[in-house]
Each structure stands twice: as structure tokens, then as C-alpha cells.
Design a protein around this motif. Structure first.
Motif, PDB file in Angstrom:
ATOM      1  N   LEU A  71      56.822  56.414  11.879  1.00 33.08           N
ATOM      2  CA  LEU A  71      55.706  55.468  11.758  1.00 33.08           C
ATOM      3  C   LEU A  71      55.460  54.751  13.074  1.00 33.08           C
ATOM      4  O   LEU A  71      54.309  54.609  13.505  1.00 33.08           O
ATOM      5  N   SER A  72      56.529  54.303  13.718  1.00 32.75           N
ATOM      6  CA  SER A  72      56.360  53.539  14.956  1.00 32.75           C
ATOM      7  C   SER A  72      55.699  54.377  16.046  1.00 32.75           C
ATOM      8  O   SER A  72      54.908  53.868  16.841  1.00 32.75           O
ATOM      9  N   GLU A  73      56.020  55.674  16.087  1.00 36.82           N
ATOM     10  CA  GLU A  73      55.417  56.526  17.108  1.00 36.82           C
ATOM     11  C   GLU A  73      53.926  56.740  16.835  1.00 36.82           C
ATOM     12  O   GLU A  73      53.095  56.745  17.762  1.00 36.82           O
ATOM     13  N   ILE A  74      53.568  56.902  15.565  1.00 42.71           N
ATOM     14  CA  ILE A  74      52.150  57.048  15.212  1.00 42.71           C
ATOM     15  C   ILE A  74      51.372  55.794  15.604  1.00 42.71           C
ATOM     16  O   ILE A  74      50.308  55.864  16.239  1.00 42.71           O
ATOM     17  N   ILE A  75      51.916  54.622  15.236  1.00 38.66           N
ATOM     18  CA  ILE A  75      51.229  53.367  15.529  1.00 38.66           C
ATOM     19  C   ILE A  75      51.165  53.131  17.039  1.00 38.66           C
ATOM     20  O   ILE A  75      50.147  52.662  17.567  1.00 38.66           O
ATOM     21  N   ARG A  76      52.251  53.459  17.728  1.00 34.96           N
ATOM     22  CA  ARG A  76      52.251  53.278  19.189  1.00 34.96           C
ATOM     23  C   ARG A  76      51.116  54.072  19.840  1.00 34.96           C
ATOM     24  O   ARG A  76      50.411  53.557  20.719  1.00 34.96           O
ATOM     25  N   MET A 133      46.139  44.120  27.377  1.00 33.99           N
ATOM     26  CA  MET A 133      47.022  43.205  26.674  1.00 33.99           C
ATOM     27  C   MET A 133      48.325  43.901  26.305  1.00 33.99           C
ATOM     28  O   MET A 133      48.356  45.111  26.100  1.00 33.99           O
ATOM     29  N   LYS A 134      49.391  43.128  26.196  1.00 32.55           N
ATOM     30  CA  LYS A 134      50.729  43.666  25.993  1.00 32.55           C
ATOM     31  C   LYS A 134      51.221  43.375  24.584  1.00 32.55           C
ATOM     32  O   LYS A 134      51.151  42.233  24.116  1.00 32.55           O
ATOM     33  N   ILE A 135      51.735  44.411  23.918  1.00 31.22           N
ATOM     34  CA  ILE A 135      52.200  44.284  22.536  1.00 31.22           C
ATOM     35  C   ILE A 135      53.639  44.779  22.435  1.00 31.22           C
ATOM     36  O   ILE A 135      53.996  45.821  22.995  1.00 31.22           O
ATOM     37  N   TYR A 136      54.469  44.015  21.708  1.00 30.63           N
ATOM     38  CA  TYR A 136      55.805  44.446  21.315  1.00 30.63           C
ATOM     39  C   TYR A 136      55.768  44.769  19.831  1.00 30.63           C
ATOM     40  O   TYR A 136      55.362  43.928  19.019  1.00 30.63           O
ATOM     41  N   TYR A 137      56.218  45.976  19.487  1.00 34.15           N
ATOM     42  CA  TYR A 137      56.159  46.458  18.110  1.00 34.15           C
ATOM     43  C   TYR A 137      57.579  46.747  17.638  1.00 34.15           C
ATOM     44  O   TYR A 137      58.281  47.576  18.222  1.00 34.15           O
ATOM     45  N   VAL A 138      58.026  46.055  16.588  1.00 39.60           N
ATOM     46  CA  VAL A 138      59.391  46.191  16.087  1.00 39.60           C
ATOM     47  C   VAL A 138      59.345  46.875  14.727  1.00 39.60           C
ATOM     48  O   VAL A 138      58.896  46.288  13.741  1.00 39.60           O
ATOM     49  N   GLU A 139      59.813  48.104  14.677  1.00 42.01           N
ATOM     50  CA  GLU A 139      59.730  48.919  13.459  1.00 42.01           C
ATOM     51  C   GLU A 139      60.853  49.959  13.486  1.00 42.01           C
ATOM     52  O   GLU A 139      60.962  50.741  14.435  1.00 42.01           O
ATOM     53  N   ASP A 140      61.698  49.971  12.437  1.00 32.61           N
ATOM     54  CA  ASP A 140      62.824  50.901  12.441  1.00 32.61           C
ATOM     55  C   ASP A 140      62.486  52.278  11.877  1.00 32.61           C
ATOM     56  O   ASP A 140      63.317  53.188  11.941  1.00 32.61           O
ATOM     57  N   GLU A 141      61.294  52.464  11.303  1.00 37.11           N
ATOM     58  CA  GLU A 141      60.852  53.796  10.887  1.00 37.11           C
ATOM     59  C   GLU A 141      60.260  54.497  12.107  1.00 37.11           C
ATOM     60  O   GLU A 141      59.118  54.233  12.501  1.00 37.11           O
ATOM     61  N   LYS A 142      61.031  55.398  12.700  1.00 40.67           N
ATOM     62  CA  LYS A 142      60.657  55.953  14.007  1.00 40.67           C
ATOM     63  C   LYS A 142      59.377  56.784  13.951  1.00 40.67           C
ATOM     64  O   LYS A 142      58.564  56.736  14.885  1.00 40.67           O
TER      65      LYS A 142
END
Length: 220
Positions: free
Chosen positions: A12-17, A1-10
Motif C-alpha cells: 500500500l505504501s508503495e502505491i500511495i508513494r 512540498m514535502k510529505i512523510y508517510y508512515v505505513e507498515d503495509e509495504k
């Protein structure tokens, strides 16, 4: 499945990715609303949107654009601001879930799995018919069969409809409706029920919702 994640805290976004990829999800990260808006018509399974973003385009703007274009993707909102207000606003705009910051990666993963399971189009759809309406409870879609068009409801409008459908011919006061649709943690005027009901009646005029003056409502 494909997810788009929009987060400006880089960070945090890398950890979640990394967590999402580890779970098998194809994940693309956007660090601002402007770059995400360029992909608003893409076919993905889920958008995870932070409400407050760097730039002029917020998470609210993104979900409005998704709904206006009829994009069927599920949406999870995250926010570190006024949590109660953001949660209400997000759900009213049609998000599937809301997660307050700070949150653990595992908690987000659990929310993602739950939302995608509900949205899984491969599962058997549960249909309910009322008047000329065909209501898909699984996919949360409503079709006016006479007019051959889809009816878009916000999350709260659909929850109110679902509550009435499950309790046809049963009268409920505003407090009962608030508790079942908004939950026990809602604190505010019960007039929000009247406003939500007015919008539901406007979008689905064939619903026979009876007003019981001095008490509440029931669906006939």
C-alpha cells in the motif's frame, strides 16, 4: 512540498508513494514508528500517519511527539480499526483530517491537497482579536499578546472556539454545539461539550464564556 508517510503495509505504501510523487510531492515512506520518530523534528509540510504500526510506537505516539515539539506540519490520520473512536482520538490530538481504510489513492490525494491548501502559509491570514488573544484563523494559531506566548489547542478545542467567535452573544444548547463541532454523525453523551469547554477555559481564561444553567453556553 514535502510529505512523510508512515505505513507498515509495504504494498500500500508503495502505491500511495507513487501517486504522491506523480502529483509533485517529495515523499518519504517509513514502515514503522521507530524510524519515523527519528525524524520527528524534520521540517516537512505534512505527515500521513497510520494509527496501528509495527513495533511499539503508534501513530498516536508520533502526533503527540509532533505537538509537544511544536512542529507546524499538518497531519492526516488513517486507520482500519474502530473508525469512530480513532477519528475522535485523532482529531482530539490535533490531526487535520482522518481517512478510514480501505481508501482509494485518489481520495487520499484529494485530502492531501485540501489540507495543504488550508495550511498554505503563503495565503492571506485571517486574524481575529479577542481580549489579549490574536487568533489566526487561516493557520489555526493563537497568540497571547500580553504574555508573548503561543496557545496550543486541539482540533476540537479550536473548532469550539471558532464556533463561539462566529456567534458572539448568541446562546447555544449542548445539542447545538455537538452538531456544529462534532457533526451530525456523533453518537455519545453531550457531556463531552462540558469537558471540551472546561479545557478551553483553562487554556484561554480571558474568554468570557457564560454558563446558562439548564440550557448551554454563550461567548460574551
Amino acid at each position: 512540498m514535502k510529505i512523510y508517510y508512515v505505513e507498515d503495509e509495504k504494498d500500500l505504501s508503495e502505491i500511495i508513494r507513487k501517486y504522491l510523487v506523480r502529483e509533485g510531492y517529495e515523499t518519504t515512506v517509513f514502515h514503522d514508528g521507530e524510524s519515523a520518530m527519528e525524524h520527528i523534528n524534520d521540517r516537512v509540510d505534512l505527515w500521513i500517519l497510520d494509527i496501528m504500526l509495527t513495533g511499539e510506537i503508534s501513530g498516536y505516539d508520533l502526533i503527540k511527539a509532533l505537538k509537544q515539539r511544536g512542529n507546524p506540519a499538518a497531519v492526516i490520520f488513517t486507520s482500519a480499526r474502530d473508525q469512530d473512536l480513532d477519528k475522535i482520538m485523532g482529531l482530539e490530538l490535533g490531526s487535520d483530517d482522518y481517512l478510514a481504510k480501505p481508501y482509494s489513492p485518489r481520495e487520499l490525494i484529494l485530502r492531501v491537497k485540501a489540507v495543504l491548501k488550508r495550511r498554505n502559509t503563503g495565503q492571506q491570514s485571517e486574524l481575529v482579536h479577542y481580549a489579549n488573544y490574536e487568533i489566526n484563523l487561516t493557520r489555526r494559531e493563537i497568540k497571547d499578546k500580553e504574555k508573548e506566548k503561543m496557545i496550543d489547542l486541539t482540533n476540537k478545542e479550536f473548532e469550539l472556539l471558532l464556533f463561539f467567535l462566529k456567534n458572539i452573544n448568541t446562546a447555544f444548547g449542548r445539542d447545538d454545539i455537538l452538531r456544529h463541532v462534532w457533526g451530525d454523525n456523533y453518537y455519545g453523551s453531550d457531556r463531552v461539550v462540558d469537558d471540551l469547554l472546561r479545557r478551553l477555559r483553562h487554556k484561554m481564561p480571558e474568554l468570557k464564556i457564560e454558563t446558562i444553567y439548564g440550557f448551554g453556553y454563550r461567548l460574551l
